[in-house]
Write an enzyme that holds these catalytic residues in place. Structure first.
Site, PDB file in Angstrom:
ATOM      1  CG  ASP A  20      -0.082   0.248   2.325  1.00 43.13           C
ATOM      2  OD1 ASP A  20       1.111  -0.385   2.667  1.00 43.13           O
ATOM      3  OD2 ASP A  20      -0.494   0.869   3.308  1.00 43.13           O
ATOM      4  CD  GLU A  80       4.521   1.491   5.333  1.00 42.37           C
ATOM      5  OE1 GLU A  80       5.944   1.766   5.733  1.00 42.37           O
ATOM      6  OE2 GLU A  80       4.147   1.997   4.545  1.00 42.37           O
TER       7      GLU A  80
END
Length: 103
Positions: A20, A80
């Site tokens: 991401d 994350e």
């Protein structure tokens, strides 16, 4: 994404990365632009290079017959910066993989 390769080795290796890239909606850095061979925009570098290194390291091990006996787990997460809530549930696959790893 969780990928597991089970071999005969006693050592268990964990490789992790993330997929991401999160920027606020009002961030001016929301546009992807490709100018020749130059890419600019959210996530064009971030951990993508690390993810590619993981894949090519596994490919090199495979092509040199060094992957056969290896115990390797790869976890590529999509969270994350912002995990699902509660994180104790959304990150279970990562936590489980980490508990079983030697390296």
């Amino acid at each position: 994404l969780v990928a597991i390769h089970q071999g005969n080795s006693q050592k268990k290796i964990l490789l992790i990365g993330h997929l991401d890239t999160v920027f606020p909606e009002d961030s001016p850095f929301q546009k992807f632009v490709l100018s020749g061979e130059i890419a600019k925009g959210p996530g064009v570098v971030d951990d993508k290079g690390g993810d590619v290194v993981i894949l090519y390291a596994l490919k090199a091990l495979y092509e040199n017959n060094l992957l056969k006996n290896a115990n390797i787990t790869v976890v590529l997460t999509g969270d994350e910066e912002e995990s699902g809530k509660p994180a104790t549930i959304s990150r279970i696959p990562l936590f489980q993989a980490a508990k079983g790893a030697d390296v």
